[in-house]
Write a protein that holds these residues in place. Structure first.
Motif, short mmCIF file in Angstrom:
data_model
loop_
_atom_site.label_atom_id
_atom_site.label_comp_id
_atom_site.label_asym_id
_atom_site.label_seq_id
_atom_site.Cartn_x
_atom_site.Cartn_y
_atom_site.Cartn_z
N ASN A 17 0.81 -1.22 0.00
CA ASN A 17 0.00 0.00 0.00
C ASN A 17 0.84 1.27 0.00
N GLU A 18 2.12 1.13 -0.33
CA GLU A 18 3.00 2.30 -0.31
C GLU A 18 2.42 3.42 -1.17
N LYS A 19 2.43 4.64 -0.58
CA LYS A 19 1.87 5.77 -1.32
C LYS A 19 2.77 6.97 -1.12
N HIS A 20 3.37 7.43 -2.22
CA HIS A 20 4.19 8.65 -2.15
C HIS A 20 3.24 9.83 -2.23
N ALA A 21 2.84 10.34 -1.06
CA ALA A 21 1.78 11.33 -1.03
C ALA A 21 2.31 12.74 -1.34
N LEU A 22 3.48 13.05 -0.82
CA LEU A 22 4.09 14.36 -1.11
C LEU A 22 5.48 14.11 -1.68
N ASN A 23 5.74 14.71 -2.83
CA ASN A 23 7.01 14.46 -3.52
C ASN A 23 7.80 15.74 -3.72
N GLY A 24 8.29 16.30 -2.64
CA GLY A 24 9.12 17.49 -2.76
C GLY A 24 8.33 18.75 -3.02
N ILE A 25 7.44 19.05 -2.10
CA ILE A 25 6.65 20.28 -2.25
C ILE A 25 7.34 21.44 -1.55
N SER A 26 7.48 22.53 -2.27
CA SER A 26 7.96 23.77 -1.67
C SER A 26 6.93 24.85 -1.94
N LEU A 27 6.63 25.63 -0.92
CA LEU A 27 5.58 26.63 -1.07
C LEU A 27 5.83 27.74 -0.06
N GLU A 28 5.73 28.98 -0.53
CA GLU A 28 5.91 30.08 0.38
C GLU A 28 4.66 30.96 0.34
N LEU A 29 4.07 31.15 1.50
CA LEU A 29 2.88 32.01 1.58
C LEU A 29 3.28 33.31 2.24
N LYS A 30 3.00 34.42 1.54
CA LYS A 30 3.26 35.73 2.15
C LYS A 30 2.12 36.07 3.10
N ASP A 31 2.36 37.01 3.98
CA ASP A 31 1.31 37.43 4.90
C ASP A 31 0.09 37.88 4.12
N GLN A 32 -1.06 37.43 4.57
CA GLN A 32 -2.36 37.77 3.99
C GLN A 32 -2.59 37.16 2.61
N LEU A 222 -2.36 20.65 -7.41
CA LEU A 222 -1.47 19.55 -7.07
C LEU A 222 -1.78 18.34 -7.93
N ASN A 223 -0.74 17.58 -8.20
CA ASN A 223 -0.93 16.28 -8.85
C ASN A 223 0.20 15.37 -8.41
N GLU A 224 -0.15 14.18 -7.97
CA GLU A 224 0.83 13.19 -7.52
C GLU A 224 1.85 13.78 -6.56
N GLY A 225 1.37 14.57 -5.62
CA GLY A 225 2.23 15.08 -4.58
C GLY A 225 3.17 16.19 -5.00
N ARG A 226 2.88 16.80 -6.15
CA ARG A 226 3.71 17.93 -6.60
C ARG A 226 2.80 19.10 -6.96
N ILE A 227 3.37 20.31 -6.86
CA ILE A 227 2.62 21.48 -7.32
C ILE A 227 2.84 21.59 -8.82
#
Lengths: 264, 309
Positions: A17-32, A222-227
């Motif tokens: 049942n191995e599932k690579h749910a997140l594959n190297g996601i980087s994300l920066e949210l600015k204030d507001q 998102l798709n397959e754990g990537r943006i």
């Protein structure tokens, strides 16, 4: 400010049942920033939110909230920075407790819980005023058990609880998906109002592409754990559902596989 | 042998005193079973631990109140251990309680240095004794009232509310920054502390502690909680607040012992008492379920359907 750097998460490693749910996601949210998140089934939307909330530790990568590294903090310790509303209206509130008790619990998020009173009479007045702004008729039912409320009322209450103490980020995990269309619209309106009034940094998962386009200032897919798509500003304002479906097929080489999303 | 009704009436004060002492134990069960939503079986062991601790310490020259406090502390420690088994080692709730209960059996034998220990009210200054029944009634009632007031206060504090939230909705509690593992451990400690204190009172009341005094106590505690709940909601309905609920837990324990008194008076063999207890608890557990289903069962639906044909 939220900064996610190259996070990975695999569920059930080494099993069938191995599932690579997140594959190297980087994300920066600015204030507001108000970011809407879309993606097909199993794309990693909820996993991303849970990684941020600390439901479990990530396998690798780094998560920072306002410059504080929270990667090593468990869920209840990160809670002081985060307000959350879940998909299931039952999840966000304690059914056996009164409306005002739920609010009082939320008002103490991130503080030590000692032997002071769990709720004071001054707070009760404050909650009454706050609930009036929701126009749900809850302001006169402060001592009613939350289990007696409808799903929409519970989601609205959860939203108020999530923002009672201004969070560094508001995490909304398909919080209108379980509601009927009219109620969903009301809860979304309330969300917009609260986010604007408090100037909150927000991450909202939705399966409704129209909502994803209509709300917020930035959209990621998102798709397959990537943006695979990150659109903001003027470009996002001009976006249509057709554009999104087209872009999804272009980037991923597959057809968008979320019946609900296409139908709505 | 003819039944003399006055015999039953004469036994009432003793049964009420027993009910009040077990009422404290039942409040302990209420804390885990109802508030924390944790089926804790530690109590079968910790009740006897409390009894053993109190008796042995008094025999060793401790004052009775100090020995009772120690019984509370030892019981709380047992609950703490159950909590650690559950939260740190991931053992399911029922199993954690059973493991602790079986471990406490040995602990209790070690505390007493045998299977039982007698203590005479003539030689030692005890808090409560069945020899002085009127006094015993007043004292056990005072204990119950103090425990009720303390519980009412505690579960209204921030920490108490966090425990209630943990029992009601763990996911929500974590999201609100509550350390649910810590709350579980604290609640288990409080619960077993109360249970052990009740054991300490009972051993003084009856004049001995016994390795088997806690056997089946979870069922008696549950009986009290459930009889009280069914009765309380029948009388007060939605107006049941926390204090009334606590009061009805104790009333449930008293009713239980009155019924036991009645059964004994009817000269039912004492060997069948546990069977009888199990039946009472099963009946009261079933009442809310059957009431909820009344008129909504498949059988009723079939009857209504047939009528319309």
């Amino acid at each position: 400010m939220i900064k996610i750097t190259d996070i990975y998460k695999t569920f059930n490693p080494g099993t069938i049942n191995e599932k690579h749910a997140l594959n190297g996601i980087s994300l920066e949210l600015k204030d507001q920033d108000f970011v809407t998140v879309i993606g097909g089934n199993g794309a990693g939307k909820s996993t991303l939110l849970n990684a941020l909330a600390g439901t479990w530790p990530v396998d690798s990568g780094r998560i920072e909230i306002d410059g504080i590294d929270v990667t090593g903090l468990p869920e209840h310790k990160r809670a002081k920075y985060l307000g959350r509303v879940f998909q299931d209206p039952m999840t966000g509130t304690a059914a056996d407790m009164e409306i005002e008790e739920n609010l009082a619990l939320a008002a103490r998020r991130g503080r030590g819980r000692g032997l002071g009173w769990g709720i004071t009479s001054k707070e009760k007045e404050h909650y009454k005023d706050l609930l009036k702004t929701f126009d749900l008729g809850l302001e006169n039912r402060l001592t009613a058990k939350v289990g007696l409320l409808s799903g929409g009322q519970r989601q609205a209450l959860t939203l108020l609880m999530a923002t009672l103490q201004k969070p560094k980020a508001l995490l909304l995990d398909e919080h209108t998906a379980a509601l009927d269309p009219k109620t969903a619209e009301n809860v979304l309106k309330a969300t917009d109002r609260i986010v604007k009034e408090n100037g909150l940094t927000t991450l909202m998962i939705t399966h409704n592409m129209r909502d994803a386009i209509a709300h917020g200032n930035r959209l990621i897919m998102l798709n397959e754990g990537r943006i695979i798509l990150d659109i903001s500003g003027e470009e996002k304002k001009r976006l249509t559902i057709e554009d999104l479906l087209h872009k999804f097929e272009e980037v991923s080489g597959q057809e968008f596989s979320n019946d609900q999303a296409i139908l709505s | 042998m003819a039944l003399n009704f006055m015999d039953f009436v004469g036994a009432i004060p003793g049964n009420v005193a027993l009910g009040l002492i077990w009422g404290i134990m039942a409040i302990g069960v209420f804390v885990t079973f109802k508030i924390l939503n944790f089926a804790d079986l530690t109590v079968d062991g910790s009740f006897a631990t409390g009894g053993a601790t109190a008796v042995v310490l008094i025999l060793n020259g401790w004052s009775a109140p100090a020995a009772l406090l120690a019984a509370f502390a030892v019981g709380a420690l047992a609950g703490f251990c159950t909590g650690l088994l559950h939260t740190m080692l991931g053992i399911p709730d029922i199993l954690s309680g059973i493991l602790m209960q079986i471990a406490l059996y040995s602990v209790n034998l070690n505390i007493m240095g045998g299977a039982n220990k007698a203590i005479s009210v003539d030689q030692y200054k005890l808090i409560i004794s069945q020899r002085y029944l009127n006094m015993a009634l007043i004292i056990s009632l005072s204990f119950v009232l103090v425990v009720m007031v303390l519980c009412y206060w505690y579960f209204g504090t921030e920490q108490g509310c966090a425990i209630r939230a943990t029992g009601s909705n763990p996911a929500m509690s974590r999201a609100q920054g509550i350390n649910i593992n810590a709350m579980k451990v604290i609640a288990l400690a409080i619960s077993n502390g109360l249970v052990a204190m009740a054991g300490g009172l009972l051993s003084q009341f009856q004049g001995y502690s016994d390795i088997n005094m806690g056997r089946g106590s979870i069922v008696i505690g549950l009986a009290a909680v459930i009889i009280g709940e069914v009765l309380g909601s029948a009388i007060f309905g939605k107006r049941m607040n926390f204090m009334i609920r606590l009061a009805f837990v104790t009333i449930g324990a008293i009713i239980y012992y009155l019924v036991i008194g009645l059964v004994l008076w009817l000269q039912m063999p004492t060997d069948d008492l546990k069977l009888f207890t199990a039946i009472i608890v099963a009946v009261f557990l079933a009442i809310p379920y059957i009431k909820g289903k009344a008129g909504h069962s498949f059988a009723a639906a079939a009857r209504k359907g047939a009528k319309n044909d």
